[in-house]
Each structure stands twice: as structure tokens, then as C-alpha cells.
Design an enzyme around this catalytic site. Sequence first.
Site, PDB file in Angstrom:
ATOM      1  N   CYS A 186      36.581  67.507 -10.430  1.00  0.00           N
ATOM      2  CA  CYS A 186      37.682  67.013 -11.279  1.00  0.00           C
ATOM      3  C   CYS A 186      37.838  65.496 -11.144  1.00  0.00           C
ATOM      4  CB  CYS A 186      39.021  67.634 -10.886  1.00  0.00           C
ATOM      5  SG  CYS A 186      38.965  69.366 -10.461  1.00  0.00           S
ATOM      6  N   ASP A 187      37.797  64.995  -9.940  1.00  0.00           N
ATOM      7  CA  ASP A 187      38.248  63.624  -9.692  1.00  0.00           C
ATOM      8  C   ASP A 187      37.176  62.647  -9.216  1.00  0.00           C
ATOM      9  OD1 ASP A 187      40.833  64.383 -10.400  1.00  0.00           O
ATOM     10  OD2 ASP A 187      41.283  65.070  -8.379  1.00  0.00           O
TER      11      ASP A 187
ATOM     12  N   CYS B  95      39.388  68.341  -5.316  1.00  0.00           N
ATOM     13  CA  CYS B  95      38.398  68.781  -6.293  1.00  0.00           C
ATOM     14  C   CYS B  95      37.498  67.624  -6.718  1.00  0.00           C
ATOM     15  CB  CYS B  95      39.093  69.389  -7.513  1.00  0.00           C
ATOM     16  SG  CYS B  95      37.923  69.939  -8.777  1.00  0.00           S
TER      17      CYS B  95
END
Length: 310
Positions: A137-138, A134
Site C-alpha cells: 500500500c505505502d 502494508c
Amino acid sequence: MERVHCLIIGSGPAGYTAAIYASRANLKPVLYQGIQPGGQLTTTTEVENYPGYPEGVQGPQMMVDFEKQAVRMGADIRYGLATKVDFSSHPHKVEIDEEKWIEADSVIIATGASAKWLGLESEKRLNGFGVSACAVCDGFFFRGKEVAIVGAGDTAAEEALYLSKLCTNVHMIVRRNEMRASKVMQDRVLNTPNIKVYWNADTEEIIGDKTVTAVRIKNNQTGEKTEIPVHGFFVAIGHQPNSDIFKGVLEMDEVGYIKTISGTTKTNVEGVFAAGDVQDKNYRQAVTAAGSGCMAALDAERYLGAKGLH
Ligand code: NDP
């Protein structure tokens, strides 16, 4: 047979949020956590984009917090997996762990989706230590660094573009000599100077002891191998909604995402609602899943009220 007002299947942000709202509406929800309590967030490390956590929070910790809040509101959280459903008559029936059936006046499905992985040992070992599924997200953890991404669909294209704004270079690994992504997304990728596409390339190995340091790819036409130094490796080869037990029962798209009536969480079966990633292939964020979990609880409450069941 046990009968409950509101049965929630799944324990990610959608399921727990539904449980919080349903408890506060006095629906006395029973939630079955499924095979991976806490869902996909339990496989990530730090979450920095969920509002309300100004310092960020570890994904697994956030899911513990969600669960605690649901329990405090009175939700009955149970370990167990829904293995079969019978939505042919009311009350609906759900089989748990292949051994007992529960009757439910309303059902909220929040079983999520699972990222697809390449299946390499190094990918598993370094998951959360440079390997991620992701970018939204990261990606932030790799700002100013080099990263690689594998995949060639719209998700990979979108994530490569997202990463290109944070990272020095994005190495995009495409297994064929063309991309599946829509033309407009391909054009954007190909016109972004710091995205380099490797065509006909397979990922052989993600290299790194404690964290990712490089990726080795192999050209599947020439056999030539290349080692690219990177700090992050993103897998964007698609997701699989966890909807197998609802096949043939609920309307789904061709991949298995449950269809809901636009602007609601209603499925084609009365009294059955779907929230979170199992019905969302576009946004897939914790906060959007939580939002739709709230919607599902409100939809269930209204449904039960209209039926005179609550
Ligand atoms: P897709 O299934 O569309 O694409 C998956 C990609 O991963 C393909 O290019 C596929 O390659 C590649 N792939 C699969 N397995 C491997 C493997 N083992 N090794 C290397 N590459 C692999 O998934 P997406 O998540 O990209 O998209 C899912 C759906 O969501 C699509 O309908 C998409 O259009 C939609 N979507 C829309 C967005 C938007 O409109 N903004 C954003 C994101 C998604 P190959 O092509 O060779 O099969």
C-alpha cells in the site's frame, strides 16, 4: 425478533461491496459496521492502487465513498458490533452489541483482520506519517529513500523484497538469530544487496517529530544500540483475523482465518459466507477484498434462491 434476508457483518471493502451487490439483487441487506467503520483502510493515508481512482484517494475517503454507494443502492447501514452468533439452526442468529438478536436467512462475514503492532508509543503517533503495516500500500511513497521493516516471516520477507525494488536501502530488523520465513524467501532476502538484516535486534524507538526520521534498535545479545536514519518504518509481524466470535462454530485454520470452499465464499455452515481479509491471509488488498465481497453477495443470492427464500 427482527428478521433479515441478508446480514452483513463488517464495513471494509468486502462488506460494502457485498452490500452494494446484495442491494441491487433486492436482498435488502442490513450491514453492521463493527468497531472500526471502514476497516483497516481508515488507518492508511493515500491509496494509489485501487483501480478507478487515477489520482489516488485517501483511504478513509474511499471508505466513505463505498458506504455512500451502498446506501444509494438501498443498503441499511447500522452502527453496531456483532458480539455472538448462533448458526445451529435456520434462520441464523446474530447478537448485536450484547443486547439484541437478529435473525438472518443468510450471513456474510466481512470482519477483516487487524495488523499486529509492536506496541510502541512512537509507532502509534507516527502511524500514517512514515509508519505503515502494508508495504504494497505505502512503499511507493518511499521510493528512492531508506526504510526499515520489522518482522521475519513470509510477509516481512515478501515486503522487504518489494521495498528493495523501490527504496535505496531496506533495513530488516529480526528479533532472533533466524527467520521464520520459508527458505526460498530467506534466500532471496539474503541475496538482495540493498537489504541489510539486523539479527537479534529489537526495535526500541521510532524517531521523528512529524514524520519518521530514524529508528533505534538494540541488539538483545550484546545490548548495543544503533540508530538507523530512515523515512519509512514498516511493521510486518503478522495479522490477526477478526474471527473470535466464530470460534467453535466455523471451520478455521490454526491462526483463525475462516475456511471457505475454494472458488466460493461458502463456509462449512450453509447460508454463511465469508469475504475479505477474515478468510484471506495471502492477498489482503482492498481490491481483492472487494472482489470477494461481490462473490459473497452472489453466493448468498443463489443460496436464498435455491432455498426458495428469495
Ligand atoms: P508470521 O506469524 O509467520 O511471522 C511473524 C513474524 O514477525 C515472525 O518472524 C515473528 O518473529 C515476528 N514478530 C512477531 N512479533 C514480533 C515483535 N513483537 N517484534 C519483532 N518481531 C516480531 O506472519 P506472516 O504475516 O509473515 O505470515 C502469516 C502466514 O501467511 C504464514 O503462514 C505465512 O507463511 C503466510 N504467508 C505466505 C506468503 C506466501 O506464500 N507468498 C506471503 C505472506 C504470508 P519470530 O519468528 O521470532 O516469532
